[in-house]
Write a protein that holds these residues in place. Structure first.
Motif, PDB file in Angstrom:
ATOM      1  N   SER A 328      25.395  12.424  84.102  1.00  0.00           N
ATOM      2  CA  SER A 328      26.213  13.382  84.684  1.00  0.00           C
ATOM      3  C   SER A 328      25.709  14.454  85.225  1.00  0.00           C
ATOM      4  N   TRP A 329      25.604  14.868  86.406  1.00  0.00           N
ATOM      5  CA  TRP A 329      24.719  15.905  86.887  1.00  0.00           C
ATOM      6  C   TRP A 329      25.796  17.182  87.379  1.00  0.00           C
ATOM      7  N   LYS A 330      26.820  17.143  86.910  1.00  0.00           N
ATOM      8  CA  LYS A 330      27.919  18.233  87.282  1.00  0.00           C
ATOM      9  C   LYS A 330      27.669  19.332  86.050  1.00  0.00           C
ATOM     10  N   GLY A 331      27.416  20.533  86.580  1.00  0.00           N
ATOM     11  CA  GLY A 331      27.411  21.320  85.536  1.00  0.00           C
ATOM     12  C   GLY A 331      25.825  21.717  85.368  1.00  0.00           C
ATOM     13  N   ALA A 332      25.688  22.715  84.165  1.00  0.00           N
ATOM     14  CA  ALA A 332      24.264  22.964  84.066  1.00  0.00           C
ATOM     15  C   ALA A 332      23.653  21.914  83.321  1.00  0.00           C
ATOM     16  N   LEU A 333      22.274  21.872  83.423  1.00  0.00           N
ATOM     17  CA  LEU A 333      21.549  20.647  82.825  1.00  0.00           C
ATOM     18  C   LEU A 333      21.200  20.745  81.635  1.00  0.00           C
ATOM     19  N   PRO A 334      21.288  19.641  80.475  1.00  0.00           N
ATOM     20  CA  PRO A 334      21.281  19.830  79.282  1.00  0.00           C
ATOM     21  C   PRO A 334      19.907  20.326  78.652  1.00  0.00           C
ATOM     22  N   GLY A 335      18.767  20.060  79.611  1.00  0.00           N
ATOM     23  CA  GLY A 335      17.551  20.516  79.074  1.00  0.00           C
ATOM     24  C   GLY A 335      16.269  20.231  80.141  1.00  0.00           C
ATOM     25  N   PRO A 336      15.253  20.650  80.009  1.00  0.00           N
ATOM     26  CA  PRO A 336      14.048  20.601  80.707  1.00  0.00           C
ATOM     27  C   PRO A 336      13.566  19.389  81.165  1.00  0.00           C
ATOM     28  N   GLN A 337      14.012  18.179  80.178  1.00  0.00           N
ATOM     29  CA  GLN A 337      13.710  16.973  80.801  1.00  0.00           C
ATOM     30  C   GLN A 337      14.516  16.460  81.749  1.00  0.00           C
ATOM     31  N   TRP A 338      15.762  16.881  82.001  1.00  0.00           N
ATOM     32  CA  TRP A 338      16.696  16.746  82.909  1.00  0.00           C
ATOM     33  C   TRP A 338      16.049  17.221  84.295  1.00  0.00           C
ATOM     34  N   GLU A 339      15.796  18.439  84.145  1.00  0.00           N
ATOM     35  CA  GLU A 339      15.391  19.040  85.327  1.00  0.00           C
ATOM     36  C   GLU A 339      14.165  18.165  85.760  1.00  0.00           C
ATOM     37  N   SER A 374      23.140  14.675  96.734  1.00  0.00           N
ATOM     38  CA  SER A 374      24.463  15.249  96.297  1.00  0.00           C
ATOM     39  C   SER A 374      24.415  15.663  94.864  1.00  0.00           C
ATOM     40  N   ALA A 375      23.688  15.086  93.953  1.00  0.00           N
ATOM     41  CA  ALA A 375      23.501  15.286  92.596  1.00  0.00           C
ATOM     42  C   ALA A 375      22.716  16.614  92.484  1.00  0.00           C
TER      43      ALA A 375
END
Length: 1928
Positions: A328-339, A374-375
């Motif tokens: 899920s990419w909606k909303g704030a990212l859970p952590g630096p690895q997601w970025e 889009s993500a």
């Protein structure tokens, strides 16, 4: 339950369980009496199961559902309730997918009350568990469907799946493992493989769905202690299956892509949504096992399997897709690895860009990149929390990531796949949005440097790059049109100008639409809620911006350039602003009178008006027509004029306006019907296929509207209404009926013998439409069109079947089946017999198209019940043993068709068998009198109309099929020695193979060619009486009185008989295999027969040498391979793969002794392989294609062990086969991955010492150039449309980058040679050719890994070659590699390489190559840059320092010429690339060099120019032309100018004189256009002396091209005023000049250009002479000679250019000579000129006709009829008006009697033609019997119509003369002429009637042309007699 799946909608079928289960179920539901709820449910279900009607079952299930819902918790019978739930569950799990019954049961179970839900779940779980516990491989797909259905909006089902989760996952794992195991054993069985892939995809999708819906259950299961290991094992096994799918390239993309989703989903389900998941996915993407530490211990080994080294590149792609879709990419990212993961995905995808080759994978990459954008947008739009700064920076414009993504966009926006282009556009839009969100503070695009720069760079690109349109559209969408218009105000007119190009029009119109819609919205929002005046003001601004450029282009541009405006642009504009129509109409009617014309070839204001109105009416903007006016906007007369306008497109637009309507039921008004009556007669005979198509399509729209509105009117009549309304409706229907009858009769009447092909085609098309929409019924129908069709009409349609044009045959055949049977008269047995006999005779004709006619006639007869009797009668006449199958009483149509088809096939088969037996004895006799192909063609055609699925006579058909196959093989054996000989065209045996030679020897014994070539030129007679083949026969000419029948046989006949027989055998065998069902139960053809046919095709394709034979065998073989692939038999399915491997082995091992043909581009071998490969389904993994391509490329590349005989032949074959495969459109994008290898093989093939290899490499190379850069659009070899940016080219074919670079380096190293010896590297030309097709990408920085900078030094070095062409190619190839901004610096550095002064040892090749590179760069800068060279570029100084190269100090004339060309490039144009002071200095120096050159002061010592001397003189002449003619004012005034022009005109080299005259002519024409309005005067630069030189040159020039140019110059000058003709010092009078020019025109027929120029000038002088003295003109002696010269130029045999000139001459003298009241040339000459004009109006060439029809606009207005305006009209109308005008002129001249008699002579035809015809009739047998009969030269003219037209006008003239009592026909001369003409006419009528009577039965089929010719002669004579009778 059995549900047959249907493609469209789910079909409901009844419950079908095996009997035992069904009885048990019904028994378990049996209850006795009782009224409680459970019993009711049980009874309902019992009834449901006992029924077999599916819809009732659904209703009962629904009823059971509502009964369940009503149950209360205290119902007593628990067992019965359990039985009910069990019954529902069992039925649910046994149903097929998508059966509505299943959905009904789900609904019933879901409606159970809450207390019952748990029980329902248990019951359903038990049934499901039962299914899962013992699955068979057949049941697997069904169970997967059931699992998916449980999760499809069915809550109870979902609970079941969660309850049984371990079992479900276990089952899915088992199923997938089984599929993976099966896949390895299905190679070559495409259908089975495709089915397996489908099942596999369904299983993977089901597993994804199960894991998605069971997240909680999985988490809980992994936390629990018990069963945890089992769940972990199942999940890891599933992951193992996914890994297998991802890494096995045999799986199709859709399965792999879904497996990618499944992997990421499974990891997420196990690990949750924390940072660890992102970390694991990152490691998987980067294929790094160490990063997997955060994964659970049991999961890690499976993940490591995915990170194995050497995994296919696609794995990363599918995992990226999974990461984007399943996390899920909606909303704030859970952590630096997601970025990190978010930024890793695009980089991974961009790395794949270069490594992938398949287009389909490129499509997935593009889609996933768009998904990523889009993500990323979702992340940036996350409300509340700010975006991490690193992410924000990476995603904003100008960042490195954005730059790489833009590079991807620029290299893919012109990708051949539409989907890739579309995704690229979406990605670009998302990147702009990302930039906007990352920089929210900047809202104005003008203040955003990134957007402003991006817009400028996009607008700066060339318009042929289609990708830029979509990107500009995105900018418009996000920033508004104002932003673009501010940067480029001329954008609208630029885009409208591009609408002429078919490839760009859709893109340009889309961008235009976005622009004008956005602009209108912007203007409206700026104005706000303003008053009416302000609204008018901004609308006016909008019109100025968008409508004005459109109208200018519509009025002025050539018609072919405006077609797409109507298709694409106008409708969009009118949709956006309907009110603009009034503005357009006003503007077009205000500027000019609407009937005025624009420039030649344009539609003018009238055409533009029609275009606008048509588009508006189709859009529903124009109201319906009101009385007298079209929508209240245009006078009706104007519309009538447009319907007969000269230009096709104007007529089509006017017709569109009449026929098209926004409402399909809008009534057709009487005005519209009248307009169609006005339009149709002159427009039926249109030569242009496009116009015919449009006419038919538009009339169809009108007829459909008529049909729909008639139905509406009939409905309204039934409903009671007031009388007036009913009368109106009745009247409209009556008008419809009259119009349709008129149309029907009018169209049937034109189908006469002698009608032109185009008229027949249009009429038949329209008649078929009438038949389709209204039917030719004769009953009580409203329109009853059948009543209008007479027997004569039907006969004419039947005779159209004999036409030489296939399309006419087909349409006539279709129409005949629609006409009423009484009119056809086929129920009369005698008539059926005659047509059948004609068909059978035609089937043995030696003319190939006759067999097609025969097939159509047989098809017509197949529906006649008494055809069998007619066949029996024919069989008895021929003495054939034949019994037709008897028809049952009252048979159905299908039975009649089948039995008749069987009878015809059996009859033709008997004939064919006997003919094949005779041809085995003598092929020559067969070729001459019964070529076999006709019969075979008829059999194939007859079988095509048979429905083979439902045949009743199976046994008979099986016998027939076996016999057909056998006779085909025999036919082939007879003719194959000819087509398989090494030289089939001449039958000279070169084959060493003993079998073939024996067959050939037998034929040659018969033919006996001798050493002379008379065998090929004269026919050889065969005496039928003697069949002894050994005696030598001598050719003799047949005399008429020989008793026996003689045969004429030419080599052409033998060859045509043989290859056409081969073709028909191939088509017949292909037809049998493709259409007949296989012999399993009721089939007609056995597997053995099919395989035998395949082997036959193999032999033909691999051994035939004649192109016709193997190309057509290929068509039959393709039918066979298609059938093999789709057949149910595994043995047949595997045949293509087996045959392919066999032929590849044969190719590999072939050597010069092989039977495979190594010449003729490998003859049929490529076709054979093509057919086998194209049968592979597109959706499969294309394993056969990949294997074949790899093997062929290995063979095509030069072998390591050097060239030997054993390696050369396979290499040649491989190159030829590869060429065919790259050209095959059906293999499409699948061959693209192999293009790089093919290109390498082609380039390396050039280095071979063997000519055959080099030749095949050339062909392969040219095919690849077309495959890569597209089909050449236009004649320009160097057009920018067929080019590609270097980045796009090397991104798509990365392997070519190092290859081309190395090859170029190698080639450049061989170029430099101090000794000056020619060393030409074999591949240099190819390399330069490829490189010249590339150009720099807008984003190519110096850092680009695939940049073009590395190639430049090598290309520059290639310019030093000793070969002139190589230097030129190198210069051309350099241009695209230099960016526009780098041109000045590159030119400067190249100039610095040139020597500053002469010195010994100068290499002139180097100098010439460098100068050419400078010249080409400057020219490209001139066209592309539109701005001068920057100041201080150093170019002027460089040129000043090296000016010695242009002077006599330089001994090499080639380099002097090249330097002068550079000077012309800089000094020649009016607006130079340099600033004024620099260019002034250069011009002064150039002028001084010019004055000192050989042009002005010739060298007395030199005689003929040396090598390059002429080019040098031409370069000098270009400088001189610029200084003397083009811009003398900028070079120093008239002084040197006139001297230079004199020198040019007196130069001894004709090339220089020609160039000078072309320059003078061009300048005069430019001035003529500029001065159209002003008084024409002589230009200042042409002094009196030069004029005298020109007239002298006209009298003494010897070179024809120069002389033609001089005459053209004098024509322009004489149109400005009278010329003084001087011959040296003598002044000539006008008459003397005329005589000299007349002699010149008469003697110049050898040169078309000169002949035309002389005739034009002469005619201009004649017109001036007659104008100056109309009465005295007849005294000038040469005018009659001029008249006969003009007439001689109008003959049919003249070249088109001459006829066009004659037409222009006649048009120009219409007012002065043809219509003058003074008759200046006398009656006889004037009549000859009129007749010539009428001949031109009926010419074959459309341009000639159009040009001649312009005479109408020069006729004085008082002479024209009231209904004819002086505007340009189409030729048929011009012809009719012209004859009418001539009749009025006879009255005006007082020459009516002479005129009537002259026209009667025209009517009768030429006397000599008549005598020829009589002679022809006498010698019918003596004429050469040509195989391909040439008809008349003119396919457009219709003598029949011309004769009728003349007859009508002569009749009117006689009546008029009787009314006015003009002097009559009683003078002795007239009486004598009337008698002579009457005698001639009678003789002609009798002679032609006798000849008609002597023709065989149904001559329309057997001697079509002869019959039409005689009929015309008879008609001419009859009509002439009618006229002469009236005169008495």
């Amino acid at each position: 339950m059995v549900v047959k799946k249907k493609k469209t909608t789910a079909k409901v079928e009844a419950v079908v369980l095996d009997e035992e289960k069904l009885h048990k179920l019904i028994a378990s539901l049996s209850v006795d009496g009782g009224e409680d709820g459970v019993r009711q449910v049980a009874q309902t279900l019992q009834t449901c199961l006992e029924l077999s009607e599916p819809v009732q079952q659904i209703q009962l299930v629904k009823k059971a559902g509502s009964q369940l819902e009503a149950l209360s918790a205290v119902e007593p019978d628990g067992a019965l309730l359990q039985a009910c739930l069990h019954a529902l569950s069992l039925v649910y799990t046994s149903l097929q997918a998508k059966n509505p019954l299943r959905r009904a049961i789900a609904s019933a179970l879901s409606s159970a009350p809450a207390w019952l839900q748990e029980q329902a779940v248990s019951s359903l779980s038990a049934c499901l568990s039962d299914c899962l516990s013992n699955p068979t491989s057949e049941r697997c797909p069904h169970i997967v469907d059931t699992i998916v259905a449980c999760l499809d909006g069915f809550t109870l089902g979902e609970r079941c799946i969660n309850k049984l989760l371990p079992e479900v996952l276990q089952f899915l794992h088992k199923g997938l493992s089984e599929y993976l195991h099966q896949n390895s054993g299905l190679t070559g069985r495409h259908i089975a493989q495709a089915q397996l892939m489908h099942s596999c995809l369904a299983a993977v999708k089901a597993s994804v769905l199960v894991i998605q819906r069971s997240q909680g259950t999985i988490s809980a299961g992994l936390q629990a202690d018990q069963n945890r290991c089992r769940l972990e094992d199942t999940l890891s096994s599933l992951l193992g299956c996914y890994t297998h799918i991802l890494t096995d390239e045999e799986f199709v993309q859709s399965v792999q892509s879904t497996a990618g989703l499944a992997v990421v989903l499974l990891i997420r389900s196990v690990m949750g949504c924390g940072d660890e998941v992102a970390s694991v996915v990152c490691s998987l993407l980067r294929s790094l096992a160490p990063g997997l530490d955060s994964a659970p211990r049991w999961l890690k080994p499976c993940c490591e399997g995915l990170c194995a080294s050497g995994r296919p590149p696609g794995v990363s792609l599918y995992l990226c897709h999974g990461a984007l879709a399943m996390l899920s990419w909606k909303g704030a990212l859970p952590g630096p690895q997601w970025e990190r993961l978010l930024l890793l995905v695009p980089n991974t995808l961009l790395d794949l860009d270069v490594s992938i080759k398949e287009s389909s994978t490129a499509m997935v990459v593009a889609r996933v990149l768009t998904l990523w954008s889009s993500a990323a947008l979702d992340c940036l739009q996350a409300g509340g929390q700010p975006c991490p700064p690193r992410l924000q920076q990476s995603l904003s414009g100008g960042s490195e990531l954005q730059r790489h993504l833009l590079e991807h966009i620029y290299s893919h926006w012109e990708h051949p796949l539409d989907g890739v282009r579309h995704q690229t556009r979406s990605l670009f839009r998302n990147l702009l949005l990302l930039h906007q969100h990352a920089n929210p503070s900047v809202s104005d695009p003008a203040e955003d440097p990134y957007v402003a720069e991006l817009t400028r760079s996009l607008l700066g690109l060339e318009w042929h790059m289609r990708g830029k349109y979509g990107s500009l559209g995105c900018l418009v969408e996000l920033y508004g049109a104002g932003h673009l218009l501010h940067i480029r105000p001329e954008l609208p007119s630029c885009l409208v100008g591009l609408m002429g190009d078919q490839t760009l029009a859709p893109y340009a119109s889309d961008l235009l639409e976005r622009l004008f819609v956005s602009h209108k919205a912007q203007l409206a929002s700026e104005a706000g809620a303003a008053d009416e005046t302000a609204t008018r003001d901004w609308m006016e601004r909008w019109h100025q911006t968008w409508v004005t450029p459109l109208l200018q282009v519509l009025c002025r541009a050539r018609l072919d350039q405006t077609t797409y405006i109507l298709d694409y642009f106008l409708p969009k504009l009118l949709r956006c602003s309907p009110s603009s129509l009034a503005h357009m109409v006003q503007a077009l009617q205000d500027t000019t009178p609407p009937c005025s014309q624009g420039p030649s070839g344009s539609r003018g204001a009238l055409g533009a008006l029609m275009t606008c109105l048509r588009a508006a009416r189709a859009q529903g903007v124009v109201p319906s027509s009101k009385e007298g006016l079209w929508g209240g906007l245009v006078p009706l007369a104007l519309l009538q004029q447009a319907l007969v306008h000269k230009h096709d497109q104007v007529r089509m637009d006017a017709l569109g306006l009449v026929c098209e309507s926004h409402r399909s039921t809008e009534a057709v008004t009487s005005q519209e019907m009248d307009l169609i009556r006005h339009f149709l007669p002159p427009n039926l005979n249109s030569q242009a296929p496009g116009v015919r198509q449009q006419t038919v399509s538009l009339v169809k729209k009108l007829l459909c509207r008529m049909k729909d509105s008639a139905l509406l009117l009939q409905k309204r009549l039934i409903q009671e209404r007031e009388q007036e309304q009913r009368d109106g409706d009745q009247h409209t229907l009556h008008l419809y009926k009259e119009f349709l009858r008129w149309l029907c009769v009018r169209l049937l009447e034109v189908l006469l013998p002698g009608s032109s092909f185009s008229k027949c085609l249009t009429a038949l098309h329209l008649l078929c439409l009438l038949g389709e929409l209204f039917t030719f019924s004769t009953g009580p129908d409203v329109f009853a069109l059948g009543e209008a069709v007479t027997s004569a009409h039907a006969q004419n349609v039947l005779y159209c079947v004999a036409s030489n044009f296939l399309e006419v045959k087909q349409l006539a055949s279709t129409l005949l089946r629609q006409l009423p049977p009484p009119a056809m008269g086929l129920q009369v047995p005698e008539r059926t017999r005659r047509i059948l006999q004609a068909a059978l005779d035609l089937s043995t004709s030696t003319k190939p198209f006759d067999s097609v006619t025969a097939a159509h006639l047989l098809h017509l007869l197949l529906h006649q019940p008494d055809l069998g009797l007619a066949l029996l009668h024919c069989a008895q006449e021929q003495g054939l043993e034949f019994r037709p199958p008897s028809l049952p009483t009252q048979p159905s149509e299908a039975v009649v068709l089948e039995l008749n088809t069987l009878a015809v096939v059996q009859f033709l088969l008997r004939c064919l068998q006997s003919e094949v037996s005779r041809s085995e004895a003598s092929l020559l006799q067969a070729a001459a009198s019964y070529p076999l192909y006709g019969r075979a063609h008829c059999i194939t055609a007859v079988l095509q109309h048979l429905n083979t699925e439902s045949l009743s006579q199976t046994e008979q058909w099986r016998r027939v099929v076996s016999e057909l196959v056998a006779v085909c093989y025999r036919m082939s054996d007879v003719v194959s020695p000819v087509v398989q000989s090494s030289s089939p065209e001449g039958l000279i045996p070169m084959d060493t193979d003993s079998e073939t030679t024996a067959g050939l020897q037998r034929i040659l014994q018969e033919i006996q060619p001798r050493d002379t070539n008379d065998f090929f030129t004269s026919a050889r007679e065969l005496d039928t009486a003697h069949c002894d083949h050994t005696q030598t026969r001598t050719p003799h000419t047949p005399s008429l009185n020989t008793g026996g029948e003689g045969y004429r046989v030419t080599a052409q006949m033998v060859l045509v008989c043989c290859w056409r027989s081969m073709k028909e055998v191939a088509m017949l065998l292909g037809q049998l295999c493709q259409s007949l069902p296989l012999h399993t139960q009721s089939g007609l053809i056995t597997e053995e027969q099919v395989e035998g046919v395949g082997l036959y095709f193999r032999q033909q394709l691999l051994q035939s040498r004649h192109r016709g034979a193997f190309e057509l065998a290929y068509v039959g073989f393709v039918r066979l391979t298609d059938m093999l692939c789709r057949s149910g038999s595994p043995a047949l399915q595997q045949l293509p793969a087996r045959w392919l491997s066999e032929v590849l082995e044969e190719v590999k091992s072939s050597d010069p002794s092989s039977k495979l043909c190594a010449t003729r581009r490998s003859a049929g071998i490529p076709f054979y392989i093509q057919a086998l490969l194209s049968s592979e389904p597109k959706s499969s993994s294309c394993s056969l294609l990949k294997m074949t391509m790899r093997e062929l490329i290995a063979l095509a590349e030069p072998s390591a062990g050097g060239t030997t005989d054993s390696s050369t032949v396979p290499q040649v074959h491989a190159l030829n086969i590869l060429r065919a495969l790259y050209r095959d459109t059906r293999l499409g994008e699948n061959v693209i991955p192999f293009v790089s290898d093919g290109m390498q093989a082609a380039v390396l093939g050039f280095t071979s010492p063997v000519w055959a290899v080099r030749n095949s490499s050339t062909l392969l190379f040219s095919t690849l150039i077309t495959r890569i850069f597209g089909v050449k659009k236009g004649k320009d070899e160097h057009s920018k449309k067929n080019r590609m940016t270097g980045r796009e080219f090397f991104t798509r074919f990365p392997a070519l980058y190092p290859f081309l670079l190395n090859q170029l380096e190698e080639a450049a190293a061989t170029v430099e040679s101090v000794s000056g010896q020619v060393k030409l590297h074999p591949s240099l030309f190819l390399l330069l050719l490829v490189l010249s097709r590339l150009y720099p990408s807008p984003m190519d920085g110096s850092s680009s890994p695939l940049g073009l900078a590395l190639f430049m030094p090598f290309i520059i070095r290639c310019g030093h070659s000793a070969v002139y062409r190589a230097r030129e190619m190198a210069a051309r190839a350099l241009v695209p590699f230099v960016l526009v901004t780098q041109v000045p610096s590159t030119v400067h550095s190249l100039l610095q390489e040139l020597p500053a002064q002469p010195r010994p040892g100068i290499q002139h090749n180097h100098i010439h190559g460098t100068l050419l590179q400078v010249l080409f760069l400057l020219r490209s800068y001139q066209t592309d840059s539109h701005r001068p060279l920057p100041a201080g570029s150093g170019i002027t100084e460089g040129l000043h320092q090296r000016m010695w190269l242009a002077s006599r100090h330089n001994g090499c004339e080639v380099t002097r010429g090249a330097f002068l060309d550079v000077l012309v490039c800089l000094c020649g144009p009016k607006i130079s690339l340099l600033d004024d002071s620099e260019v002034g200095d250069l011009r002064r120096e150039a002028l001084s060099i010019l004055m000192a050159s050989e042009l002005v002061t010739p060298d007395s010592s030199s005689t003929a120019p040396g090598p390059g001397g002429t080019q040098y003189l031409l370069s000098l002449a270009r400088v001189a032309l610029s200084a003397s003619v083009e811009i003398p004012e900028l070079w120093g005034g008239p002084g040197p100018a006139s001297r230079l022009l004199r020198c040019l005109l007196q130069c001894p080299q004709y090339e220089v004189r020609e160039l000078a005259l072309e320059g003078v002519l061009r300048r005069l024409q430019e001035e003529e256009e500029e001065e159209e309005e002003e008084k024409k005067r002589r230009p200042e630069w042409l002094d009196q002396t030069t004029l005298s030189n020109l007239t002298g040159l006209a009298l003494h020039e010897t070179h024809p091209q120069c002389l033609a140019k001089v005459l053209a110059v004098l024509r322009v000058l004489s149109s400005r005023g009278e010329l003084e003709w001087r011959d040296g010092a003598d002044l000539l009078s006008q008459e003397e000049a005329l005589l000299r020019l007349l002699a010149l025109a008469q003697d110049s027929a050898h040169s078309v250009e000169l002949h035309c120029a002389a005739l034009t000038l002469l005619s201009q002088l004649v017109v001036q002479l007659v104008n100056s003295n109309p009465q005295g003109a007849s005294a000038v002696a040469c005018l009659a000679e001029w008249g006969s010269l003009v007439c001689s130029c109008c003959g049919e045999e003249q070249p088109v250019e001459v006829k066009l000139t004659a037409a222009e001459v006649l048009v120009s003298c219409t007012a002065t000579v043809l219509t003058s009241a003074h008759l200046p040339l006398g009656l006889s000459t004037s009549l000859s000129l009129w007749r010539s004009l009428f001949t031109l109006l009926q010419d074959e060439d459309q341009d000639v006709r159009d040009s001649a029809s312009d005479f109408i606009s020069n006729v004085p207005a008082p002479l024209l009829r009231t209904d004819v305006t002086g505007a340009s009209v189409c030729p048929p109308v011009a012809l009719d008006s012209g004859v009418g005008l001539l009749c009025r002129l006879f009255e005006l001249w007082g020459q009516t009697p002479a005129g009537v008699l002259a026209l009667t002579e025209w009517l009768l035809g030429d006397e000599d033609a008549g005598e020829e015809a009589v002679a022809d009739e006498a010698n019918v047998l003596d004429e050469e019997d040509f195989l391909f009969e040439k008809g008349d030269l003119n396919l457009w003219a219709e003598p029949v119509q011309w004769v009728k037209l003349l007859h009508g006008h002569v009749g009117s003239l006689i009546l008029a003369s009787k009314r006015t009592r003009a002097p009559g026909f009683s003078g002795p001369d007239q009486v004598h002429r009337i008698r002579t003409l009457s005698t001639r006419a009678r003789t002609q009528a009798l002679g032609s009637q006798r000849a008609l009577d002597s023709l065989p039965a149904l001559p329309q089929f057997s001697s079509t042309m002869e019959h039409a010719r005689l009929l015309l002669r008879h008609q001419r004579a009859t009509l002439a007699l009618d006229v002469l009778e009236r005169l008495r």
